[in-house]
Design a protein around this motif. Structure first.
Motif, PDB file in Angstrom:
ATOM      1  N   ASN A   1     -13.063  12.358  22.473  1.00  0.00           N
ATOM      2  CA  ASN A   1     -13.657  12.409  21.135  1.00  0.00           C
ATOM      3  C   ASN A   1     -12.628  12.990  20.171  1.00  0.00           C
ATOM      4  O   ASN A   1     -12.270  14.154  20.249  1.00  0.00           O
ATOM      5  CB  ASN A   1     -14.914  13.278  21.156  1.00  0.00           C
ATOM      6  N   ALA A   2     -12.110  12.142  19.289  1.00  0.00           N
ATOM      7  CA  ALA A   2     -11.081  12.598  18.372  1.00  0.00           C
ATOM      8  C   ALA A   2     -11.668  13.632  17.429  1.00  0.00           C
ATOM      9  O   ALA A   2     -12.842  13.602  17.084  1.00  0.00           O
ATOM     10  CB  ALA A   2     -10.541  11.410  17.584  1.00  0.00           C
ATOM     11  N   GLY A   3     -10.807  14.549  16.994  1.00  0.00           N
ATOM     12  CA  GLY A   3     -11.235  15.553  16.041  1.00  0.00           C
ATOM     13  C   GLY A   3     -11.265  14.984  14.648  1.00  0.00           C
ATOM     14  O   GLY A   3     -11.178  13.778  14.423  1.00  0.00           O
ATOM     15  N   MET A   5      -9.862  13.887  11.292  1.00  0.00           N
ATOM     16  CA  MET A   5      -8.552  13.356  10.911  1.00  0.00           C
ATOM     17  C   MET A   5      -8.410  13.403   9.398  1.00  0.00           C
ATOM     18  O   MET A   5      -9.344  13.077   8.667  1.00  0.00           O
ATOM     19  CB  MET A   5      -8.432  11.897  11.361  1.00  0.00           C
ATOM     20  N   ASN A   7      -5.527  12.343   6.275  1.00  0.00           N
ATOM     21  CA  ASN A   7      -4.240  11.773   5.902  1.00  0.00           C
ATOM     22  C   ASN A   7      -4.174  11.556   4.403  1.00  0.00           C
ATOM     23  O   ASN A   7      -5.202  11.408   3.744  1.00  0.00           O
ATOM     24  CB  ASN A   7      -3.974  10.470   6.674  1.00  0.00           C
ATOM     25  N   ARG A   9      -0.777  13.913   5.710  1.00  0.00           N
ATOM     26  CA  ARG A   9      -0.623  15.342   5.984  1.00  0.00           C
ATOM     27  C   ARG A   9       0.114  16.034   4.837  1.00  0.00           C
ATOM     28  O   ARG A   9      -0.133  17.197   4.533  1.00  0.00           O
ATOM     29  CB  ARG A   9       0.143  15.551   7.285  1.00  0.00           C
ATOM     30  N   CYS A  23     -10.394  11.718   4.687  1.00  0.00           N
ATOM     31  CA  CYS A  23     -10.913  12.527   5.790  1.00  0.00           C
ATOM     32  C   CYS A  23     -11.859  11.685   6.633  1.00  0.00           C
ATOM     33  O   CYS A  23     -12.843  11.148   6.114  1.00  0.00           O
ATOM     34  CB  CYS A  23     -11.646  13.739   5.243  1.00  0.00           C
ATOM     35  N   SER A  24     -11.562  11.582   7.916  1.00  0.00           N
ATOM     36  CA  SER A  24     -12.469  10.919   8.845  1.00  0.00           C
ATOM     37  C   SER A  24     -13.128  11.991   9.702  1.00  0.00           C
ATOM     38  O   SER A  24     -12.434  12.697  10.448  1.00  0.00           O
ATOM     39  CB  SER A  24     -11.707   9.930   9.731  1.00  0.00           C
ATOM     40  N   MET A  26     -15.550  13.873  12.602  1.00  0.00           N
ATOM     41  CA  MET A  26     -15.734  13.667  14.039  1.00  0.00           C
ATOM     42  C   MET A  26     -16.827  12.636  14.251  1.00  0.00           C
ATOM     43  O   MET A  26     -17.762  12.522  13.450  1.00  0.00           O
ATOM     44  CB  MET A  26     -16.105  14.978  14.723  1.00  0.00           C
ATOM     45  N   LYS A  27     -16.738  11.935  15.331  1.00  0.00           N
ATOM     46  CA  LYS A  27     -17.720  10.900  15.648  1.00  0.00           C
ATOM     47  C   LYS A  27     -19.112  11.518  15.719  1.00  0.00           C
ATOM     48  O   LYS A  27     -19.319  12.546  16.369  1.00  0.00           O
ATOM     49  CB  LYS A  27     -17.364  10.251  16.985  1.00  0.00           C
ATOM     50  N   TYR A 104     -16.040  21.795  11.979  1.00  0.00           N
ATOM     51  CA  TYR A 104     -14.805  21.397  12.634  1.00  0.00           C
ATOM     52  C   TYR A 104     -13.818  20.933  11.564  1.00  0.00           C
ATOM     53  O   TYR A 104     -14.128  20.028  10.796  1.00  0.00           O
ATOM     54  CB  TYR A 104     -15.082  20.267  13.632  1.00  0.00           C
ATOM     55  N   GLY A 106     -10.173  19.595   9.894  1.00  0.00           N
ATOM     56  CA  GLY A 106      -9.001  18.755  10.042  1.00  0.00           C
ATOM     57  C   GLY A 106      -7.738  19.567   9.815  1.00  0.00           C
ATOM     58  O   GLY A 106      -7.811  20.746   9.441  1.00  0.00           O
TER      59      GLY A 106
END
Lengths: 114, 113
Positions: A1-3, A5, A7, A9, A23-24, A26-27, A104, A106
């Motif tokens: 499970n990606a944290g 994200m 971009n 940076r 900003c993406s 968390m799922k 959580y 990024g």
């Protein structure tokens, strides 16, 4: 499970240009928060969004700043006509629920305005 | 003004020593959270303590909460060089129908090897 994200940076903009920060979350997270951090300072709340809705934008300047969290795709923080004072680190956080529980974060976008 | 204020602003210790950081806040809370931030990185959630709890442990971390004094402390035992980071407390502020985290300015911890 990606944290969470974010971009890019690092982003360098000249005064008067536009900055777009993505900003993406968390799922499975539908709550997104944006914060700004100046050097040696804590994070300052800017805006809280839930899918397609702005819940609280009380920490965001009324002019030049806008945020969205569309049904599909990342949340976007947009700063128009940037000024030197906008130089900072911008962090996005996501949460499973609202209510001020665990968020959580990024890695942040460091914006430099020249 | 900041809801949470940490002290000290900076703390330098030797590896193996304990580090204690304090946080004071102004209004009543539902919970208080501690986060760590390594240089140039995002924040990492460490521990949440609810207003009806007095103490909580997680590994080498111990958090206390005194609601009568509106203060909390974070203790890191047997510190390591990798604990070098800034530590922030955060409280929840309800405003305009939503809850949001309000962070202090942080304590910058340096653990010397």
């Amino acid at each position: 499970n990606a944290g969470v994200m974010q971009n890019p940076r690092h982003l360098v903009r000249r005064r008067g240009q536009e900055a777009r920060l993505r900003c993406s979350p968390m799922k499975g997270h539908s709550h997104v928060y944006w914060y700004r951090q100046l050097p040696e300072e804590g994070l300052k709340f800017m805006v809280y969004l839930q899918k397609e809705n702005i819940i609280d934008e009380s920490g965001m300047p009324k002019e030049r700043f806008s945020a969205e969290f569309p049904k599909e795709g990342p949340s976007i923080l947009r700063i128009q006509q940037v000024v030197r004072g906008d130089s900072a680190a911008y962090f996005c956080a996501s949460a499973l629920t609202g209510g001020g529980y665990e968020q959580y974060f990024g890695p942040g976008t460091r914006l430099t305005v020249t | 003004s900041q809801q949470g204020e940490e002290d000290p602003q900076a703390l330098s210790i030797q590896e193996g020593e304990n580090a204690t950081m304090n946080c004071s806040y102004k209004t009543s809370i539902n919970n208080l959270q501690w986060y760590r931030q390594n240089s140039g990185r995002g924040l990492v959630h460490l521990i949440l303590i609810r207003s009806n709890e007095r103490e909580k442990h997680s590994g080498r971390l111990r958090v206390t909460l005194d609601t009568s004094k509106k203060s909390s402390s974070l203790l890191i035992t047997a510190s390591r060089a990798a604990d070098t980071a800034s530590y922030f407390c955060a409280t929840v502020k309800t405003q305009g129908g939503s809850e949001k985290l309000v962070f202090g300015k942080g304590t910058k911890l340096t653990v010397n090897p």
